[in-house]
Design a protein around this motif. Structure first.
Motif, PDB file in Angstrom:
ATOM      1  N   SER A  37       0.617  -1.276  -0.047  1.00 56.14           N
ATOM      2  CA  SER A  37       0.031  -0.006  -0.235  1.00 56.14           C
ATOM      3  C   SER A  37       0.819   1.464   0.040  1.00 56.14           C
ATOM      4  O   SER A  37       0.371   2.380  -0.629  1.00 56.14           O
ATOM      5  CB  SER A  37      -0.904  -0.099   1.230  1.00 56.14           C
ATOM      6  N   ILE A  38       1.861   1.272   0.643  1.00 56.15           N
ATOM      7  CA  ILE A  38       2.863   2.312   0.483  1.00 56.15           C
ATOM      8  C   ILE A  38       3.522   2.577  -0.838  1.00 56.15           C
ATOM      9  O   ILE A  38       3.643   3.604  -1.197  1.00 56.15           O
ATOM     10  CB  ILE A  38       4.003   2.077   1.576  1.00 56.15           C
ATOM     11  N   MET A  39       3.994   1.474  -1.486  1.00 58.30           N
ATOM     12  CA  MET A  39       4.294   1.523  -2.915  1.00 58.30           C
ATOM     13  C   MET A  39       3.065   2.146  -3.779  1.00 58.30           C
ATOM     14  O   MET A  39       3.318   2.862  -4.576  1.00 58.30           O
ATOM     15  CB  MET A  39       4.684   0.133  -3.237  1.00 58.30           C
ATOM     16  N   PHE A  40       2.065   1.483  -3.517  1.00 57.15           N
ATOM     17  CA  PHE A  40       0.712   1.984  -4.114  1.00 57.15           C
ATOM     18  C   PHE A  40       0.450   3.370  -4.088  1.00 57.15           C
ATOM     19  O   PHE A  40       0.190   4.396  -5.148  1.00 57.15           O
ATOM     20  CB  PHE A  40      -0.498   1.260  -3.888  1.00 57.15           C
ATOM     21  N   THR A  41       0.591   4.042  -2.741  1.00 57.74           N
ATOM     22  CA  THR A  41       0.418   5.292  -2.754  1.00 57.74           C
ATOM     23  C   THR A  41       1.535   6.202  -3.336  1.00 57.74           C
ATOM     24  O   THR A  41       1.052   7.340  -3.735  1.00 57.74           O
ATOM     25  CB  THR A  41       0.331   5.549  -1.140  1.00 57.74           C
ATOM     26  N   LEU A  42       2.739   5.932  -3.157  1.00 62.08           N
ATOM     27  CA  LEU A  42       3.675   6.724  -3.749  1.00 62.08           C
ATOM     28  C   LEU A  42       3.531   6.622  -5.344  1.00 62.08           C
ATOM     29  O   LEU A  42       3.884   7.489  -5.962  1.00 62.08           O
ATOM     30  CB  LEU A  42       5.010   6.202  -3.217  1.00 62.08           C
ATOM     31  N   MET A  43       3.162   5.361  -5.829  1.00 62.10           N
ATOM     32  CA  MET A  43       3.093   5.271  -7.360  1.00 62.10           C
ATOM     33  C   MET A  43       2.156   6.227  -7.829  1.00 62.10           C
ATOM     34  O   MET A  43       2.199   7.081  -8.700  1.00 62.10           O
ATOM     35  CB  MET A  43       2.630   3.883  -7.539  1.00 62.10           C
ATOM     36  N   SER A  72       4.568  -3.687  -8.938  1.00 60.28           N
ATOM     37  CA  SER A  72       4.217  -5.006 -10.080  1.00 60.28           C
ATOM     38  C   SER A  72       4.857  -6.227  -9.515  1.00 60.28           C
ATOM     39  O   SER A  72       4.429  -7.057  -9.413  1.00 60.28           O
ATOM     40  CB  SER A  72       4.798  -4.556 -11.437  1.00 60.28           C
ATOM     41  N   ILE A  73       6.044  -6.063  -8.899  1.00 65.71           N
ATOM     42  CA  ILE A  73       6.836  -7.285  -8.333  1.00 65.71           C
ATOM     43  C   ILE A  73       6.077  -7.409  -6.952  1.00 65.71           C
ATOM     44  O   ILE A  73       5.999  -9.033  -6.941  1.00 65.71           O
ATOM     45  CB  ILE A  73       8.278  -6.836  -8.172  1.00 65.71           C
ATOM     46  N   TYR A  74       5.902  -6.741  -6.081  1.00 62.26           N
ATOM     47  CA  TYR A  74       5.539  -7.026  -4.878  1.00 62.26           C
ATOM     48  C   TYR A  74       3.713  -7.765  -4.921  1.00 62.26           C
ATOM     49  O   TYR A  74       3.524  -8.231  -4.003  1.00 62.26           O
ATOM     50  CB  TYR A  74       5.435  -5.939  -4.103  1.00 62.26           C
ATOM     51  N   THR A  75       3.046  -7.152  -5.860  1.00 62.30           N
ATOM     52  CA  THR A  75       1.811  -7.708  -5.995  1.00 62.30           C
ATOM     53  C   THR A  75       1.797  -9.078  -6.091  1.00 62.30           C
ATOM     54  O   THR A  75       0.853  -9.923  -5.432  1.00 62.30           O
ATOM     55  CB  THR A  75       0.961  -6.897  -7.259  1.00 62.30           C
ATOM     56  N   LYS A  76       2.489  -9.704  -6.803  1.00 57.20           N
ATOM     57  CA  LYS A  76       2.401 -11.183  -6.877  1.00 57.20           C
ATOM     58  C   LYS A  76       2.743 -11.934  -5.640  1.00 57.20           C
ATOM     59  O   LYS A  76       2.014 -13.092  -5.321  1.00 57.20           O
ATOM     60  CB  LYS A  76       3.459 -11.823  -8.069  1.00 57.20           C
ATOM     61  N   LYS A  77       3.409 -11.322  -4.960  1.00 60.00           N
ATOM     62  CA  LYS A  77       3.803 -11.851  -3.515  1.00 60.00           C
ATOM     63  C   LYS A  77       2.884 -11.642  -2.543  1.00 60.00           C
ATOM     64  O   LYS A  77       2.365 -12.441  -1.652  1.00 60.00           O
ATOM     65  CB  LYS A  77       5.062 -11.181  -2.858  1.00 60.00           C
ATOM     66  N   VAL A  78       2.050 -10.399  -2.631  1.00 60.86           N
ATOM     67  CA  VAL A  78       0.896 -10.013  -1.755  1.00 60.86           C
ATOM     68  C   VAL A  78      -0.475 -10.927  -2.008  1.00 60.86           C
ATOM     69  O   VAL A  78      -1.211 -11.077  -0.962  1.00 60.86           O
ATOM     70  CB  VAL A  78       0.751  -8.441  -1.661  1.00 60.86           C
ATOM     71  N   LEU A  79      -0.675 -10.985  -3.126  1.00 63.50           N
ATOM     72  CA  LEU A  79      -1.891 -11.639  -3.637  1.00 63.50           C
ATOM     73  C   LEU A  79      -2.474 -12.796  -2.795  1.00 63.50           C
ATOM     74  O   LEU A  79      -3.519 -12.995  -2.500  1.00 63.50           O
ATOM     75  CB  LEU A  79      -2.032 -11.879  -5.144  1.00 63.50           C
ATOM     76  N   PRO A  80      -1.504 -13.703  -2.639  1.00 61.56           N
ATOM     77  CA  PRO A  80      -1.714 -15.090  -1.748  1.00 61.56           C
ATOM     78  C   PRO A  80      -2.367 -14.491  -0.315  1.00 61.56           C
ATOM     79  O   PRO A  80      -3.152 -15.418   0.157  1.00 61.56           O
ATOM     80  CB  PRO A  80      -0.575 -15.891  -1.681  1.00 61.56           C
ATOM     81  N   SER A  81      -1.949 -13.548   0.030  1.00 62.55           N
ATOM     82  CA  SER A  81      -2.200 -13.278   1.393  1.00 62.55           C
ATOM     83  C   SER A  81      -3.834 -12.724   1.533  1.00 62.55           C
ATOM     84  O   SER A  81      -4.453 -12.730   2.561  1.00 62.55           O
ATOM     85  CB  SER A  81      -1.560 -12.107   1.966  1.00 62.55           C
ATOM     86  N   VAL A  82      -4.315 -12.446   0.371  1.00 64.89           N
ATOM     87  CA  VAL A  82      -5.904 -12.184   0.357  1.00 64.89           C
ATOM     88  C   VAL A  82      -6.546 -13.091  -0.563  1.00 64.89           C
ATOM     89  O   VAL A  82      -7.410 -12.910  -1.304  1.00 64.89           O
ATOM     90  CB  VAL A  82      -5.938 -10.495  -0.429  1.00 64.89           C
ATOM     91  N   ASN A  83      -6.209 -14.315  -0.563  1.00 68.96           N
ATOM     92  CA  ASN A  83      -6.648 -15.288  -1.273  1.00 68.96           C
ATOM     93  C   ASN A  83      -6.926 -15.246  -3.051  1.00 68.96           C
ATOM     94  O   ASN A  83      -7.673 -15.357  -3.305  1.00 68.96           O
ATOM     95  CB  ASN A  83      -8.125 -15.736  -0.745  1.00 68.96           C
ATOM     96  N   GLN A  84      -5.660 -14.430  -3.390  1.00 68.27           N
ATOM     97  CA  GLN A  84      -5.587 -13.991  -4.694  1.00 68.27           C
ATOM     98  C   GLN A  84      -6.971 -13.252  -5.201  1.00 68.27           C
ATOM     99  O   GLN A  84      -7.237 -13.429  -6.499  1.00 68.27           O
ATOM    100  CB  GLN A  84      -5.769 -15.307  -5.708  1.00 68.27           C
ATOM    101  N   MET A 118       8.340   3.353  -8.349  1.00 69.26           N
ATOM    102  CA  MET A 118       7.114   2.716  -7.602  1.00 69.26           C
ATOM    103  C   MET A 118       6.354   1.532  -8.486  1.00 69.26           C
ATOM    104  O   MET A 118       6.058   0.559  -8.064  1.00 69.26           O
ATOM    105  CB  MET A 118       6.226   3.761  -7.156  1.00 69.26           C
ATOM    106  N   LEU A 119       6.145   1.826  -9.584  1.00 70.15           N
ATOM    107  CA  LEU A 119       5.629   1.142 -10.540  1.00 70.15           C
ATOM    108  C   LEU A 119       6.000  -0.698 -10.621  1.00 70.15           C
ATOM    109  O   LEU A 119       5.583  -1.574 -10.614  1.00 70.15           O
ATOM    110  CB  LEU A 119       5.211   1.584 -11.851  1.00 70.15           C
ATOM    111  N   SER A 120       7.329  -0.199 -10.800  1.00 61.64           N
ATOM    112  CA  SER A 120       8.293  -1.747 -10.852  1.00 61.64           C
ATOM    113  C   SER A 120       8.111  -2.347  -9.434  1.00 61.64           C
ATOM    114  O   SER A 120       7.792  -3.462  -9.529  1.00 61.64           O
ATOM    115  CB  SER A 120       9.792  -1.205 -11.013  1.00 61.64           C
ATOM    116  N   LEU A 121       8.355  -1.455  -8.187  1.00 62.92           N
ATOM    117  CA  LEU A 121       8.267  -2.216  -7.213  1.00 62.92           C
ATOM    118  C   LEU A 121       6.855  -2.884  -6.864  1.00 62.92           C
ATOM    119  O   LEU A 121       6.571  -3.868  -6.350  1.00 62.92           O
ATOM    120  CB  LEU A 121       8.508  -1.155  -5.922  1.00 62.92           C
TER     121      LEU A 121
END
Length: 336
Positions: free
Chosen positions: A96-102, A188-200, A183-186
């Motif tokens: 969310s911090i990356m999203f906000t800065l992006m 995009s990379i981190y989204t794949k890691k976080v999605l499993p935490s919210v059941n995709q 920020m977009l690069s970060l």
């Protein structure tokens, strides 16, 4: 009866095509709407972060309403979840911090540069992907891909140089564009890691990101000195002003959703390449919409960036196909 593999493959391609097309339409529309909000005389509100913050409020309101009604009956069901769970906060807040800065840097870039240059100003995402992969993951990149990154940087430099010669260059806007690319690069990379935490669930991720961004934007608004601007603004009673703001908020919600959805159905790399190709079409539309005339070298910089990004994607695709054919040691298979 079992479905044929060919039928499943066609369905996957159709799904990807629809998602990418929606991303293009929503993204291009959002850029033009935000440019009008941030720079037009009809709005004349010199508070870009406050405008972005309001868009997050609109997006959060939509997600919250859908979560309370369990979605839209007969169309889709909104996944259950709350952004105020401490475990969820701990897992999602870095994204969310990356999203906000992006989104903050993207809108700040758009405020100070024209829509035609917005593409080149934010074209370094692929370069940052390579650099961050080496810095954070120690993943090496082939010489061919590094050469593509070199051409992207050259195209970016040429675009900046030509924009300066044409008298429309903004150093501040370009700096925000570079930060936005990072920020977009970060993200995009981190989204794949976080999605499993919210059941995709992309809906939940959008819900949580906007909920946390509403809070994260407050110190940024204070640091940018926008409270005084908001206090002295005289058009808060204008129906047209609120209409534009709400449309911008709806676009902000849609682009956040389709960005996450495109990453989910493709990959971070494909998302970045899709964004680059979309921005090329956006550049052509913008020059026609704003009746701007650009010289050959200016257009050359756009072609260099686009072609280099496309070649990078192709080289990466070939490398991944070759790596998938290599036999893996048993210990690596167990880890996978």
């Amino acid at each position: 009866m079992m479905k044929e593999p060919h039928s499943d493959l066609c369905s996957s391609y159709i799904k990807i095509f629809v998602v990418v097309s929606c991303y293009w339409i929503v993204s291009i529309t959002t850029v033009f709407v935000n440019k009008a909000l941030l720079s037009s005389d009809s709005v004349a509100l010199e508070a870009p972060l406050s405008i972005t913050w309001f868009q997050c409020i609109v997006s959060f309101t939509i997600c919250f309403t859908l979560s309370q009604t369990n979605g839209i009956p007969g169309i889709f069901k909104f996944p259950k979840g709350t952004p105020w769970n401490i475990d969820i906060v701990r897992k999602v807040i870095p994204l969310s911090i990356m999203f906000t800065l992006m989104i903050a840097t993207n809108n700040l870039c758009l405020k100070y540069v024209g829509v035609p240059f917005y593409y080149v100003g934010r074209s370094l995402t692929t370069v940052f992907n390579v650099f961050l992969s080496w810095l954070l993951l120690r993943q090496t990149t082939s010489l061919k891909c590094i050469m593509c990154c070199g051409f992207i940087i050259f195209g970016f430099y040429l675009g900046v140089d030509q924009e300066s010669l044409l008298g429309s260059f903004s150093l501040l806007g370009t700096i925000y564009g570079v930060i936005g690319s990072l920020m977009l690069s970060l993200y995009s990379i981190y989204t794949k890691k976080v999605l499993p935490s919210v059941n995709q669930e992309v809906w939940l991720l959008s819900f949580y990101n906007n909920a946390y961004s509403i809070i994260l934007f407050l110190p940024l608004i204070l640091m940018n000195g926008e409270l005084n601007v908001l206090w002295n603004y005289r058009n808060f009673d204008s129906t047209y002003f609120w209409f534009q703001m709400i449309i911008g908020g709806l676009c902000g919600f849609a682009i956040g959703f389709f960005t996450s959805l495109q990453i989910k159905v493709t990959s971070p790399l494909t998302h970045n390449i899709s964004g680059t190709a979309k921005a090329c079409a956006q550049t052509v539309l913008a020059t026609q919409w704003y009746n701007e005339s650009k010289n050959i070298l200016w257009w050359t910089s756009n072609v260099i960036v686009l072609a280099s990004s496309a070649l990078y994607a192709r080289f990466k695709q070939v490398e991944m196909e070759e790596n998938s054919k290599k036999p893996q040691p048993e210990e690596e298979k167990s880890l996978v």
